[in-house]
Design a protein around this motif. Structure first.
Motif, PDB file in Angstrom:
ATOM      1  N   TRP A  56       0.875  -1.178   0.000  1.00  0.00           N
ATOM      2  CA  TRP A  56       0.000   0.000   0.000  1.00  0.00           C
ATOM      3  C   TRP A  56       0.916   1.233   0.000  1.00  0.00           C
ATOM      4  N   ASN A  57       1.420   1.568  -1.173  1.00  0.00           N
ATOM      5  CA  ASN A  57       2.470   2.598  -1.237  1.00  0.00           C
ATOM      6  C   ASN A  57       2.327   3.593  -2.385  1.00  0.00           C
ATOM      7  N   GLN A  58       1.185   3.585  -3.054  1.00  0.00           N
ATOM      8  CA  GLN A  58       1.025   4.483  -4.195  1.00  0.00           C
ATOM      9  C   GLN A  58       0.520   5.856  -3.740  1.00  0.00           C
ATOM     10  N   PRO A  59       1.231   6.922  -4.080  1.00  0.00           N
ATOM     11  CA  PRO A  59       0.765   8.270  -3.710  1.00  0.00           C
ATOM     12  C   PRO A  59      -0.469   8.659  -4.502  1.00  0.00           C
ATOM     13  N   THR A  60      -1.332   9.431  -3.883  1.00  0.00           N
ATOM     14  CA  THR A  60      -2.526   9.924  -4.568  1.00  0.00           C
ATOM     15  C   THR A  60      -2.146  11.136  -5.408  1.00  0.00           C
ATOM     16  N   PRO A  61      -2.445  11.124  -6.712  1.00  0.00           N
ATOM     17  CA  PRO A  61      -2.059  12.251  -7.573  1.00  0.00           C
ATOM     18  C   PRO A  61      -2.794  13.539  -7.214  1.00  0.00           C
ATOM     19  N   ALA A  62      -2.345  14.627  -7.804  1.00  0.00           N
ATOM     20  CA  ALA A  62      -2.911  15.951  -7.508  1.00  0.00           C
ATOM     21  C   ALA A  62      -4.389  16.031  -7.864  1.00  0.00           C
ATOM     22  N   ASN A  63      -4.842  15.252  -8.855  1.00  0.00           N
ATOM     23  CA  ASN A  63      -6.250  15.323  -9.242  1.00  0.00           C
ATOM     24  C   ASN A  63      -7.165  14.597  -8.254  1.00  0.00           C
ATOM     25  N   GLY A  64      -6.570  13.946  -7.239  1.00  0.00           N
ATOM     26  CA  GLY A  64      -7.363  13.296  -6.209  1.00  0.00           C
ATOM     27  C   GLY A  64      -7.883  11.922  -6.571  1.00  0.00           C
ATOM     28  N   GLU A  65      -7.583  11.437  -7.777  1.00  0.00           N
ATOM     29  CA  GLU A  65      -8.060  10.120  -8.184  1.00  0.00           C
ATOM     30  C   GLU A  65      -7.299   9.035  -7.422  1.00  0.00           C
TER      31      GLU A  65
END
Length: 254
Positions: free
Chosen positions: A164-173
């Motif tokens: 569980w290591n994926q950053p949430t992008p700026a678009n919030g998706e």
């Protein structure tokens, strides 16, 4: 079988399938999260964080949870809340570059990992009906970021490992395996100090008020006591009067 009963059974079957579909969607979207109950942790302060870990495997339970803390956060102190059936191990590592906290303290060694391991006979049970929360209390938190990101690793008893290591992008998706995140509130500055001072002053003023009241009650008690003595003495004197000889009557007249 009547046509009415056929349609009724078909409706029940459709509703069951629909509910199962919704439940399946809920299971698929479940992931490890970082949660805060109560006031949000502030920049440069301390805070309690709960990592909620659901089980997503139908035939295997979760037996290990790892949470990474970025070295640049410079978190020098971390404690874990005991969980029956689980052991916790906190790892600290030397920093390549010291981190200066909001109070000016230089941190040369920071907490970089926490690992919870299930003891024999314990686990987060297989299926989607159970989850476990792992609590930490840590600080001082960094003052130069708006949120903390905690990459996590979930290990199942059948050997499967989920990152569980994926950053949430700026678009919030939201990504497929997002890293747990906790937002930090702005530092309160002198607000907490002023509130603490006001509370302290109020606490110091309370004994003075209580002392005045006690003195007043004590004085009133003395007055009531004195009145009681006077009333009692008068009653004694009145009780003795009938025993005295009546006017005009002497012992020789008896």
């Amino acid at each position: 079988m009547s046509r009415h009963h056929v349609f009724k059974r078909a409706g029940v079957l459709a509703a069951t399938v629909g509910a199962a579909g919704l439940l399946g969607a809920g299971i698929a979207s479940a992931h490890v999260t970082a949660n805060v109950y109560g006031a949000q942790p502030t920049k440069g302060g301390y805070g309690a964080i709960f990592f909620r870990v659901p089980n997503e495997e139908a035939n295997a339970g979760t037996i290990k949870v790892e949470v990474d803390l970025k070295p640049e956060y410079g978190i020098g102190s971390l404690r874990t809340k005991p969980i029956p059936g689980w052991t916790a191990e906190v790892t600290s590592s030397p920093l390549a570059q010291p981190v200066t906290t909001a109070s000016g303290t230089k941190i040369t060694k920071a907490v970089t990992k926490v690992v919870w391991t299930a003891q024999p006979g314990s686990k987060i049970a297989a299926g989607s009906a159970e989850f476990q929360e792992f609590e930490i209390s840590a600080g001082p938190l960094p003052s130069n970021v708006d949120q903390l990101e905690f990459p996590a690793i979930q290990t199942y008893e059948d050997g499967k490992v989920v990152q569980w290591n994926q950053p949430t992008p700026a678009n919030g998706e939201e990504p497929e395996h997002p890293a747990p995140v906790v937002k930090l509130a702005a530092a309160s500055g002198e607000g907490d100090h002023a509130a603490m001072t006001a509370t302290t002053n109020d606490a110091e003023a309370a004994p003075s008020t209580s002392d005045t009241t006690a003195r007043w009650l004590g004085g009133a008690g003395l007055i009531v006591g004195a009145l009681g003595l006077g009333v009692g003495a008068g009653a004694v004197l009145r009780s003795r009067r009938p025993a005295a000889a009546a006017p005009g009557k002497t012992e020789g007249n008896e």
